[in-house]
Design an enzyme around this catalytic site. Structure first.
Site, PDB file in Angstrom:
ATOM      1  N   SER A  68     -29.460  -3.342 -27.946  1.00 29.07           N
ATOM      2  CA  SER A  68     -30.492  -3.367 -28.970  1.00 29.07           C
ATOM      3  C   SER A  68     -30.192  -4.363 -30.087  1.00 29.07           C
ATOM      4  CB  SER A  68     -30.681  -1.941 -29.518  1.00 29.07           C
ATOM      5  OG  SER A  68     -31.792  -1.857 -30.365  1.00 29.07           O
ATOM      6  N   ASP A 290     -37.499  -2.946 -29.465  1.00 26.38           N
ATOM      7  CA  ASP A 290     -37.994  -1.579 -29.655  1.00 26.38           C
ATOM      8  C   ASP A 290     -38.133  -1.223 -31.134  1.00 26.38           C
ATOM      9  OD1 ASP A 290     -35.324  -1.273 -30.339  1.00 26.38           O
ATOM     10  OD2 ASP A 290     -34.991   0.519 -29.122  1.00 26.38           O
ATOM     11  N   GLU A 391     -39.213   6.023 -37.875  1.00 25.16           N
ATOM     12  CA  GLU A 391     -38.083   6.039 -38.784  1.00 25.16           C
ATOM     13  C   GLU A 391     -38.204   4.892 -39.776  1.00 25.16           C
ATOM     14  OE1 GLU A 391     -34.243   7.726 -36.635  1.00 25.16           O
ATOM     15  OE2 GLU A 391     -35.039   5.993 -35.580  1.00 25.16           O
ATOM     16  N   ARG A 522     -24.695  14.063 -44.497  1.00 23.32           N
ATOM     17  CA  ARG A 522     -24.670  14.475 -43.090  1.00 23.32           C
ATOM     18  C   ARG A 522     -23.497  13.793 -42.403  1.00 23.32           C
ATOM     19  NH1 ARG A 522     -26.839  10.244 -39.980  1.00 23.32           N
ATOM     20  NH2 ARG A 522     -26.920  11.588 -38.168  1.00 23.32           N
ATOM     21  N   SER A 524     -21.603  11.648 -39.638  1.00 24.33           N
ATOM     22  CA  SER A 524     -21.971  10.598 -38.695  1.00 24.33           C
ATOM     23  C   SER A 524     -21.896  11.137 -37.275  1.00 24.33           C
ATOM     24  CB  SER A 524     -21.023   9.408 -38.849  1.00 24.33           C
ATOM     25  OG  SER A 524     -21.157   8.518 -37.763  1.00 24.33           O
ATOM     26  N   ARG A 531     -22.106  10.530 -44.270  1.00 23.26           N
ATOM     27  CA  ARG A 531     -23.090   9.617 -44.843  1.00 23.26           C
ATOM     28  C   ARG A 531     -23.777  10.299 -46.026  1.00 23.26           C
ATOM     29  NH1 ARG A 531     -23.162   5.481 -41.342  1.00 23.26           N
ATOM     30  NH2 ARG A 531     -22.698   5.919 -39.143  1.00 23.26           N
TER      31      ARG A 531
END
Length: 594
Positions: A68, A290, A391, A522, A524, A531
């Site tokens: 990606s 994408d 997102e 949260r 990783s 993070r």
């Protein structure tokens, strides 16, 4: 059949790709991903997983070789399920175990045990198809061959090489093939071009007379998407596309100072753009096409941009679809009183800017949150008649339920015979065209780009009007190194800390100091860091809030010299705290995986 099974067992026990010493691989949202030079063993074993998955489901499966938006030296492999979506999470523990099996004998034992537990036939007649694709990375060709060897080690599985394709193209091909439809690249291009043409034909006359800028400059990230867009744009009418960083020799390096990830994170002009592009609508794809962002070059004297990220792309889609549903159900248009019920849902993560969430709710839309990761967003969006997710970091799509499409097609046919050309009828046609244009298998920068362009034309919106829908709250993201990220447990879509005790109270205390302050932490999914994300009304407030909360994380979980020395005598935290089953590959118990 017995001979075929024995041949399969010999192929597995003689795996030609040894596991790299000292490394451990984990299957996540991105599949397996690492330096392309060390992935042949992992890709070979992913091929085995794909073959077993195809035999289990009796449907075509996809295997994509890509990394990606990562640098060109990286590569990876991900598996597409029969619906074109990502491989079900319940198979990830098996994929991890297979990828990390220390020797061919353990590998063979894992396959035999898993196949027995899942009633997967080994050595039977050919009944599984695996569609293979890769992006333009130099390591892709070799790794594709490793995948083929892994697949064909399972007798009954056959490969179909789709060539160099975007990741969304391969997912689309898997979905189409399993729906009994044509699934070649030319079919993909034709579906996008036809549905885009339909939407452009339905642009209201008053918008046509006003005239909206049709010029678009596309940053192809020097990846596969740029080359595919060069083919696709020749089939389009009503938009003038100019491609930069298309991947041609000498034009640049894949994802280097270009592409959606670079533009979104750095908020600067990608390479290949200059003073001539000031004020022109621009967009960036990523390396496998994408992900998608839009931007304006603000000035010829610097490289700063006005960025439109995934939150505003989602907002544009939501406004348009909400309006079409409203028109379709408006009784005043042609006297029809037959309402088409549709539950429209917007799905975000905690990383969505708070201003975007507020805006969507003010528009009367239903907004829900999920944990971070496309697999969570996609699943939640599928619960709606029309579910939209995107997102902030550029990846998303729109899902239409089969029941809603069936009702919409019936309604369209009824309107075509009773009130053809009415606003009701046009709204139904637009919604059907959107369902064909958007890639419902996975986020797709090419189909998303065309949908953005069609909607801007239909609504008569300039880039400036779109960009000013709302103003993002300043934000800051930090990473805090910790000894064991699994010590943090979160709830409520990762916005609330459950453990360790006291951390959420500290976050609440710090957040209360700032107007419109928002902060969450949260663990990783890939490294031992926590993070931290913070928002405030000013950049200084967001920075200060993030820093204060990071200090609390360090105080409670920090990676001190003492904890580091202690960890040397224990199993690695990632193995000790794994939730994917016991450490020993010889005594694995699998959940219900159907």
């Amino acid at each position: 059949m017995a001979d075929e099974k024995q041949r399969s067992l010999r192929l597995l026990s003689a795996s030609p790709f040894p596991l790299p010493h000292g490394l451990r691989f984990s299957y996540g949202t991105a599949g397996f991903r690492s330096d392309g030079a060390i992935l042949s063993s992992t890709v070979f074993r992913a091929g085995i997983v794909a073959a077993l998955r195809a035999l289990k489901r009796g449907s075509a499966i996809g295997v994509m070789i890509t990394a990606s938006h990562n640098p060109v030296a990286d590569n990876g492999v991900k598996i597409a399920d029969p619906d074109g979506g990502m491989m079900t999470q319940t198979w990830e523990p098996f994929a991890d175990a297979l990828a990390n099996a220390p020797d061919p004998q353990t590998l063979l034992q894992l396959v035999l045990e898993f196949a027995k537990d899942e009633n997967i036939p080994l050595g039977g007649a050919q009944s599984a198809e695996i569609l293979l694709g890769r992006d333009t990375r130099p390591s892709g060709e070799f790794l594709l061959e490793a995948a083929k060897q892994g697949i064909t080690a399972i007798i009954g599985a056959a490969t179909i090489d789709m060539g160099i394709v975007t990741t969304p193209q391969l997912h689309w091909m898997v979905r189409s093939r399993n729906n009994g439809l044509k699934a070649s690249e030319s079919d993909y291009f034709a579906q996008l071009a036809d549905s885009f043409r339909c939407l452009m034909d339905l642009v209201p006359n008053e918008v046509e007379k006003k005239g909206v800028d049709t010029k678009l400059i596309v940053d192809g990230a020097n990846g596969v998407g740029g080359a595919k867009l060069e083919v696709l744009k020749e089939m389009l009418m009503g938009v003038e596309i100019h491609t930069r960083n298309s991947g041609k020799d000498g034009e640049g390096i894949l994802n280097e100072k270009c592409g959606a990830d670079y533009v979104q994170k750095e908020k600067v002009v990608p390479c290949g753009f200059g003073s001539d592009d000031v004020g022109v609508r621009c967009t960036s794809l990523d390396g496998d096409a994408d992900r998608l962002v839009y931007f304006h070059v603000l000035s010829a004297s610097n490289d700063r941009i006005d960025l439109v990220d995934g939150d505003k792309i989602l907002s544009l889609f939501a406004i348009f679809i909400k309006e079409q549903l409203k028109i379709l159900n408006d009784e005043k248009d042609d006297g029809l009183k037959k309402e088409l019920p549709a539950r429209l849902g917007i799905v975000q993560t905690a990383y969505a800017n708070g201003a975007s969430t507020d805006y969507l709710k003010q528009m009367g839309l239903e907004v829900v949150s999920t944990p971070t990761g496309v697999k969570y967003l996609h699943k939640k969006a599928s619960e709606y008649d029309v579910g939209i997710y995107f997102e902030a970091n550029r990846h998303g799509t729109i899902l239409f339920s089969e029941n809603f499409i069936s009702l919409l097609e019936s309604r369209n046919n009824e309107l075509a015979s009773t009130s053809s050309g009415s606003e009701h009828h046009k709204a139904a046609q637009r919604l059907l065209a959107v369902s064909q244009l958007i890639n419902q298998a996975v986020g797709d920068a090419l189909s998303g780009l065309l949908l953005v362009e069609a909607i801007l034309q239909s609504m008569g919106w300039s880039f400036k009007k779109w960009s000013e829908l709302y103003h993002d709250l300043p934000s800051r993201q930090l990473k805090v190194k910790v000894a064991d990220r699994s010590a943090i447990i979160t709830a409520n879509a990762e916005t609330q800390v459950v453990k360790p005790s006291g951390l959420q109270e500290a976050i609440d205390m710090e957040t209360a100091k700032y107007t419109r302050g928002r902060c969450f932490v949260r663990p990783s999914g890939t490294e031992d860091v926590v993070r931290v994300y913070a928002e405030g009304t000013t950049q200084e407030a967001a920075d200060s809030l993030a820093k204060s909360v990071a200090e609390h994380v360090t105080r409670l979980l920090g990676y001190s010299q003492k904890t580091w020395e202690k960890s040397l005598s224990l199993p690695l935290p990632s193995a000790r705290k794994r939730k994917t089953g016991p450490r020993s590959p010889l005594n694995l118990t699998w959940p219900n995986l159907t």
